[in-house]
Enzyme design. Structure first.
Site, PDB file in Angstrom:
ATOM      1  N   HIS A  52      92.741   2.021  88.608  1.00 53.72           N
ATOM      2  CA  HIS A  52      93.471   1.747  87.376  1.00 53.72           C
ATOM      3  C   HIS A  52      94.272   2.990  86.999  1.00 53.72           C
ATOM      4  O   HIS A  52      93.894   4.115  87.349  1.00 53.72           O
ATOM      5  CB  HIS A  52      92.504   1.402  86.251  1.00 53.72           C
ATOM      6  CG  HIS A  52      91.847   0.077  86.408  1.00 53.72           C
ATOM      7  ND1 HIS A  52      91.172  -0.531  85.380  1.00 53.72           N
ATOM      8  CD2 HIS A  52      91.760  -0.772  87.460  1.00 53.72           C
ATOM      9  CE1 HIS A  52      90.702  -1.691  85.783  1.00 53.72           C
ATOM     10  NE2 HIS A  52      91.037  -1.855  87.058  1.00 53.72           N
ATOM     11  N   GLU A  54      94.532   4.700  84.299  1.00 53.36           N
ATOM     12  CA  GLU A  54      93.775   5.723  83.586  1.00 53.36           C
ATOM     13  C   GLU A  54      92.925   6.556  84.538  1.00 53.36           C
ATOM     14  O   GLU A  54      92.899   7.784  84.461  1.00 53.36           O
ATOM     15  CB  GLU A  54      92.829   5.099  82.543  1.00 53.36           C
ATOM     16  CG  GLU A  54      93.495   4.215  81.538  1.00 53.36           C
ATOM     17  CD  GLU A  54      93.474   2.737  81.927  1.00 53.36           C
ATOM     18  OE1 GLU A  54      93.931   2.377  83.038  1.00 53.36           O
ATOM     19  OE2 GLU A  54      93.011   1.936  81.102  1.00 53.36           O
ATOM     20  N   CYS A  82      89.936  -0.859  79.922  1.00 52.22           N
ATOM     21  CA  CYS A  82      88.814  -1.755  80.186  1.00 52.22           C
ATOM     22  C   CYS A  82      87.509  -0.966  80.010  1.00 52.22           C
ATOM     23  O   CYS A  82      87.524   0.258  79.879  1.00 52.22           O
ATOM     24  CB  CYS A  82      88.923  -2.319  81.606  1.00 52.22           C
ATOM     25  SG  CYS A  82      88.552  -1.127  82.911  1.00 52.22           S
ATOM     26  N   CYS A  85      87.117   1.953  82.576  1.00 56.35           N
ATOM     27  CA  CYS A  85      87.994   3.086  82.279  1.00 56.35           C
ATOM     28  C   CYS A  85      87.516   3.829  81.036  1.00 56.35           C
ATOM     29  O   CYS A  85      87.568   5.058  80.981  1.00 56.35           O
ATOM     30  CB  CYS A  85      89.436   2.615  82.104  1.00 56.35           C
ATOM     31  SG  CYS A  85      90.198   2.081  83.657  1.00 56.35           S
TER      32      CYS A  85
END
Length: 150
Positions: A52, A54, A82, A85
């Site tokens: 992801h 992040e 999410c 993360c």
């Protein structure tokens, strides 16, 4: 809220992710006004469900700082992180999270499990939502609309 310069950079990363066929999320890590790292989602490209925006930005910033902690750093991300993360953000000790669009389906900060509010969360950053929300949401809507039409 209107995007800041750093959120504008995260939006650029999100657009680049969309161009690569990735879910368009972008992230930027800033410390003392200096950009340490930026990234867009790469889960498909890297065949890695943890890639992801992040997480990729945090990994790059930690490498640049030669530290597993990013104390005092800010994270700008176009979509509410999410739960996975959010856990990485907490572990990295990021001071502030600025996000664009809320994610009622998969969010982990102000939606769903609210990771930073959990009693086992060791570090709770300041959170500011809605920064660049209109553009962040529009990028996501365009991406998924195109996917549904294909």
């Amino acid at each position: 809220m209107k995007p800041t310069g750093h959120m504008d950079q995260a939006l650029i990363e999100a657009r680049k992710a969309a161009d690569r066929g990735e879910v368009p999320v972008g992230a930027v890590i800033v410390l003392n006004g200096k950009v340490l790292a930026s990234a867009g989602n790469q889960t498909r490209e890297l065949h890695d469900p943890s890639a992801h925006a992040e997480v990729l930005a945090i990994r790059a910033a930690c490498k640049a700082m030669k530290s597993e902690r990013l104390t005092g750093a800010d994270l700008y991300v176009t979509l509410e992180p999410c739960p996975a993360c959010a856990a990485v953000i907490s572990a990295a000790r990021i001071a502030r999270v600025y996000y664009g669009a809320s994610d009622p389906k998969s969010g982990g900060i102000e939606q769903g499990p609210c990771i930073f509010s959990h009693p086992q969360c060791h570090h709770k950053p300041e959170v500011y939502g809605g920064i660049g929300e209109t553009e962040s949401a529009a990028i996501l809507r365009r991406f998924f609309k195109t996917r549904r039409q294909a």
